[in-house]
Design a protein around this motif. Structure first.
Motif: not given
Length: 127
Positions: A37-42, A63-67, A115-118, A125-127
């Motif tokens: 999971s992702v704690g912070t994104i810089s 942030l939206d996608q990784s959540g 598309a980048f976040a996806q 993250f293999a999801n």
């Protein structure tokens, strides 16, 4: 010419040769990616061509996608260094905050921020 300049030119040539999107620069070690999971994104803007607004847009999309796609128990910080925004090209690194150690690094490229976040979700993250 100083000694640093040839090294910079060699490093630039090496990075420029990496044209295959989504190639793991360093394989993930430890828990499988699906357990991350992702704690912070810089987001680090590495290009004068990328505006602060574009960098903020990419961070919000990540942030939206990784959540939604990175929901495992093993928390990592994500550092994204943008090289270009049209298309979006960036290095994505996962860092174990407890050890302050990079555990994975990927080059990701996509036509737009969503598309980048996806692509990060699918390939990192293999999801």
């Amino acid at each position: 010419m100083t000694m640093g300049r040839p090294l910079l030119i060699a490093a630039t040539a090496l990075v420029a040769g990496c044209t295959d999107p989504n190639v793991a620069l360093k394989p993930f070690s430890g828990a499988p990616l699906r357990d991350a999971s992702v704690g912070t994104i810089s987001v680090v803007n590495g290009s004068a061509r990328v505006t602060p607004e574009e960098a903020n847009q990419l961070q919000a999309e990540l942030l939206d996608q990784s959540g939604r796609c990175a929901t495992g128990p093993n928390r990592y910080d994500m550092i994204v260094q943008i090289h270009d925004f049209h298309p979006v090209r960036a290095d994505v690194r996962l860092v174990d905050p407890a050890r302050n150690e990079m555990v994975a690094a990927y080059y990701v490229e996509a036509s737009r921020t969503a598309a980048f976040a996806q692509r990060v979700c699918r390939n990192v993250f293999a999801n």
